[in-house]
Design an enzyme around this catalytic site. Structure first.
Site, PDB file in Angstrom:
ATOM      1  N   GLU A   1       0.799  -1.234   0.000  1.00 53.55           N
ATOM      2  CA  GLU A   1       0.000   0.000   0.000  1.00 53.55           C
ATOM      3  C   GLU A   1       0.827   1.278   0.000  1.00 53.55           C
ATOM      4  O   GLU A   1       0.615   2.170   0.814  1.00 53.55           O
ATOM      5  CB  GLU A   1      -0.971  -0.026   1.186  1.00 53.55           C
TER       6      GLU A   1
ATOM      7  N   ASN B   1       2.117  -5.262  -3.086  1.00 52.50           N
ATOM      8  CA  ASN B   1       0.708  -5.562  -2.816  1.00 52.50           C
ATOM      9  C   ASN B   1      -0.083  -4.281  -2.548  1.00 52.50           C
ATOM     10  O   ASN B   1       0.405  -3.407  -1.823  1.00 52.50           O
ATOM     11  CB  ASN B   1       0.648  -6.484  -1.579  1.00 52.50           C
TER      12      ASN B   1
ATOM     13  N   HIS C   1     -10.556  -6.227  -2.159  1.00 51.92           N
ATOM     14  CA  HIS C   1     -11.628  -6.037  -1.172  1.00 51.92           C
ATOM     15  C   HIS C   1     -12.781  -5.352  -1.901  1.00 51.92           C
ATOM     16  O   HIS C   1     -12.803  -4.133  -2.058  1.00 51.92           O
ATOM     17  CB  HIS C   1     -11.140  -5.161  -0.010  1.00 51.92           C
TER      18      HIS C   1
ATOM     19  N   GLU D   1      -6.314 -10.742  -1.182  1.00 47.09           N
ATOM     20  CA  GLU D   1      -7.132 -10.501   0.018  1.00 47.09           C
ATOM     21  C   GLU D   1      -8.614 -10.448  -0.334  1.00 47.09           C
ATOM     22  O   GLU D   1      -9.359  -9.606   0.163  1.00 47.09           O
ATOM     23  CB  GLU D   1      -6.699  -9.186   0.705  1.00 47.09           C
TER      24      GLU D   1
ATOM     25  N   ASP E   1     -12.393 -10.437  -0.715  1.00 47.00           N
ATOM     26  CA  ASP E   1     -13.691 -10.556  -0.045  1.00 47.00           C
ATOM     27  C   ASP E   1     -14.677  -9.634  -0.755  1.00 47.00           C
ATOM     28  O   ASP E   1     -14.272  -8.722  -1.476  1.00 47.00           O
ATOM     29  CB  ASP E   1     -13.637 -10.303   1.481  1.00 47.00           C
TER      30      ASP E   1
HETATM   31  O1  G3I Z   1      -3.960  -7.286  18.969  1.00 49.03           O
HETATM   32  C1  G3I Z   1      -4.834  -6.292  19.502  1.00 49.03           C
HETATM   33  C2  G3I Z   1      -5.424  -6.755  20.773  1.00 49.03           C
HETATM   34  O2  G3I Z   1      -4.403  -6.938  21.722  1.00 49.03           O
HETATM   35  C3  G3I Z   1      -6.469  -5.728  21.244  1.00 49.03           C
HETATM   36  O3  G3I Z   1      -7.103  -6.199  22.395  1.00 49.03           O
HETATM   37  C4  G3I Z   1      -7.498  -5.476  20.163  1.00 49.03           C
HETATM   38  C5  G3I Z   1      -8.503  -4.398  20.555  1.00 49.03           C
HETATM   39  O4  G3I Z   1      -8.976  -3.715  19.411  1.00 49.03           O
HETATM   40  O5  G3I Z   1      -6.836  -5.051  19.024  1.00 49.03           O
HETATM   41  C6  G3I Z   1      -5.930  -6.013  18.517  1.00 49.03           C
HETATM   42  O6  G3I Z   1      -5.345  -5.533  17.348  1.00 49.03           O
HETATM   43  C7  G3I Z   1      -6.167  -5.519  16.200  1.00 49.03           C
HETATM   44  C8  G3I Z   1      -5.533  -6.388  15.152  1.00 49.03           C
HETATM   45  O7  G3I Z   1      -6.229  -6.308  13.945  1.00 49.03           O
HETATM   46  C9  G3I Z   1      -5.458  -7.869  15.561  1.00 49.03           C
HETATM   47  O8  G3I Z   1      -6.747  -8.361  15.752  1.00 49.03           O
HETATM   48  C10 G3I Z   1      -6.284  -4.093  15.706  1.00 49.03           C
HETATM   49  O9  G3I Z   1      -7.012  -3.313  16.630  1.00 49.03           O
HETATM   50  C11 G3I Z   1      -6.951  -4.063  14.372  1.00 49.03           C
HETATM   51  O10 G3I Z   1      -6.870  -2.732  13.844  1.00 49.03           O
HETATM   52  C12 G3I Z   1      -6.257  -5.006  13.419  1.00 49.03           C
HETATM   53  O11 G3I Z   1      -6.960  -4.978  12.190  1.00 49.03           O
HETATM   54  C13 G3I Z   1      -6.291  -5.558  11.110  1.00 49.03           C
HETATM   55  C14 G3I Z   1      -6.045  -4.520  10.026  1.00 49.03           C
HETATM   56  O12 G3I Z   1      -5.442  -5.126   8.903  1.00 49.03           O
HETATM   57  C15 G3I Z   1      -5.140  -3.400  10.515  1.00 49.03           C
HETATM   58  O13 G3I Z   1      -4.887  -2.490   9.498  1.00 49.03           O
HETATM   59  C16 G3I Z   1      -7.175  -6.656  10.552  1.00 49.03           C
HETATM   60  O14 G3I Z   1      -7.277  -7.710  11.504  1.00 49.03           O
HETATM   61  C17 G3I Z   1      -6.586  -7.195   9.255  1.00 49.03           C
HETATM   62  O15 G3I Z   1      -7.522  -8.040   8.642  1.00 49.03           O
HETATM   63  C18 G3I Z   1      -6.296  -6.049   8.299  1.00 49.03           C
HETATM   64  O16 G3I Z   1      -5.700  -6.568   7.146  1.00 49.03           O
HETATM   65  C19 G3I Z   1      -5.389  -5.629   6.112  1.00 49.03           C
HETATM   66  C20 G3I Z   1      -4.148  -6.148   5.403  1.00 49.03           C
HETATM   67  O17 G3I Z   1      -3.116  -6.379   6.318  1.00 49.03           O
HETATM   68  C21 G3I Z   1      -3.700  -5.171   4.311  1.00 49.03           C
HETATM   69  N1  G3I Z   1      -4.787  -4.861   3.414  1.00 49.03           N
HETATM   70  C22 G3I Z   1      -6.040  -4.436   4.021  1.00 49.03           C
HETATM   71  C23 G3I Z   1      -6.504  -5.450   5.078  1.00 49.03           C
HETATM   72  C24 G3I Z   1      -7.833  -5.064   5.651  1.00 49.03           C
HETATM   73  O18 G3I Z   1      -7.733  -3.863   6.372  1.00 49.03           O
END
Ligand code: G3I
Length: 347
Positions: free
Chosen positions: A161, A202, A238, A266, A268
């Site tokens: 990105e 990516n 996405h 990715e 969906d």
């Molecule tokens: O690990 C913490 C946890 O300790 C805490 O309690 C919790 C409370 O919100 O947050 C947890 O972290 C989260 C993390 O995912 C793991 O679950 C973050 O808040 C959350 O923002 C994070 O979101 C991820 C996101 O990327 C961040 O940008 C999504 O799971 C993940 O699916 C998403 O994936 C991205 C790709 O990497 C790149 N392309 C877009 C895609 C979708 O956004």
């Protein structure tokens, strides 16, 4: 005696038995091809992957669905910078190792995600104030993470990105302090760290032909011309139900023509929730369209959905009121899009 009778039936088919024999062999072929997403994709020389969270692997249904249906895995968050190098020079691979070990013991291909990205960066990286220091930190991060997994990762998302939708560079810490050259520097460091991994750029909103994909295309073309190592381009995909870019296949093909693999990384297809039957049917068409576009491009080597089940998809927390974006619903039931995907793969 029994064997001889069998031979009579199967090896000396009379004219009247032929249609039955043909029918039954066609049936057998169908059953074999239709078994799972992973095996149907394999029959077409592709990998069908899913993004996986280490914490969910202990849920029996989650692991069973992954293991039965998918032939590839991308760690959803576990290989990102904040997870792998939370403080400078201190690496931690516990959660990523869980996924990699699981994938390897089930013969799944692994996509590393992701080394250099503005989001989910460890806090200390944003506190760096000079380009030379950030470059050193970036190179060390790539060497540390890729070195740990050397030889086990098929594709690595080296840079994620880096462009805005208008085709300009995203002004994050890397761009601001190191400048344009940080991307090629990252790819060179990646090649040195694991020479056998395929190195990918990516991004999202680059699936169709538009300003962003044009900019990425120009970068890949330039890298190829100058010998900067790059092997593949990931198109996140996405999508919103009913809104696929009409130029998807043509766009994949033009990148492939540059001499790189292209991957759907990715996938969906989200919709307003609760899902309606009409939207689930439209979603099934959309998934099949993506699969067909990939199959039509010989260098489109993998399709990965961003998750396994609607139960754990990233969509509802990012887009409240939307979801139902994957192939299995929150109870792991196969959705219409599962069937259309399998059929499009040739199952
Ligand atoms: O690990 C913490 C946890 O300790 C805490 O309690 C919790 C409370 O919100 O947050 C947890 O972290 C989260 C993390 O995912 C793991 O679950 C973050 O808040 C959350 O923002 C994070 O979101 C991820 C996101 O990327 C961040 O940008 C999504 O799971 C993940 O699916 C998403 O994936 C991205 C790709 O990497 C790149 N392309 C877009 C895609 C979708 O956004």
């Amino acid at each position: 005696m029994f064997y001889r009778r069998l031979r009579k039936v199967f090896f000396k088919p009379t004219l009247s038995l032929l249609p039955i024999a043909l029918l039954s062999s066609a049936f057998l072929v169908n059953v074999a091809a239709a078994a799972t997403l992973g095996s149907a994709a394999a029959a077409r020389g592709r990998t069908f992957g899913g993004a996986v969270a280490a914490g969910h692997l202990t849920e029996a249904q989650y692991a069973a669905t992954l293991d039965a249906e998918f032939s590839g895995v991308t760690p959803e968050n576990e290989m990102k910078w904040d997870a792998t190098e939370p403080s400078r020079g201190t690496f931690s691979f516990g959660s990523a190792d869980i996924i990699v070990n699981h994938a390897q013991s089930h013969n799944m291909k692994i996509r590393g995600h992701t080394l250099v990205w503005h989001s989910q960066l460890a806090g200390w990286v944003n506190n760096i104030t000079s380009g030379s220091d950030l470059l050193a930190a970036m190179r060390n991060h790539i060497a540390g993470v890729m070195g740990h997994f050397r030889g086990r990762i098929t594709y690595w998302d080296v840079v994620n990105e880096a462009f805005n939708d208008d085709g300009t560079r995203r002004v994050d810490a890397f761009q601001r302090l190191i400048g344009n050259a940080y991307i090629e520097d990252a790819f060179r460091a990646a090649r040195a760290a694991d020479p056998n991994a395929k190195l990918c750029y990516n991004d999202f909103n680059s699936e169709g032909t538009n300003a962003k994909s044009n900019a990425i295309f120009a970068m890949v073309q330039d890298f190829k011309a100058r010998g900067v190592p790059i092997d593949c381009v990931g198109f996140q995909s996405h999508f919103i139900v009913g809104q696929l870019p009409s130029t998807l296949q043509a766009n994949l093909q033009r990148f492939a023509n540059l001499g790189v693999d292209v991957n759907i990384t990715e996938l969906d297809v989200r919709m307003p929730t609760p899902a309606t039957a009409a939207n689930l049917a439209r979603q099934a068409t959309d998934f099949a369209t993506v699969v067909r576009a990939c199959l039509a491009v010989s260098r489109c080597t993998s399709i990965t959905t961003w998750g396994i089940t609607d139960k754990f998809s990233w969509v509802p927390s990012t887009f409240p009121g939307q979801g139902a974006a994957l192939l299995f619903d929150a109870n792991y039931a196969r959705k219409p899009a599962y069937t259309s995907t399998l059929q499009a793969l040739g199952g």
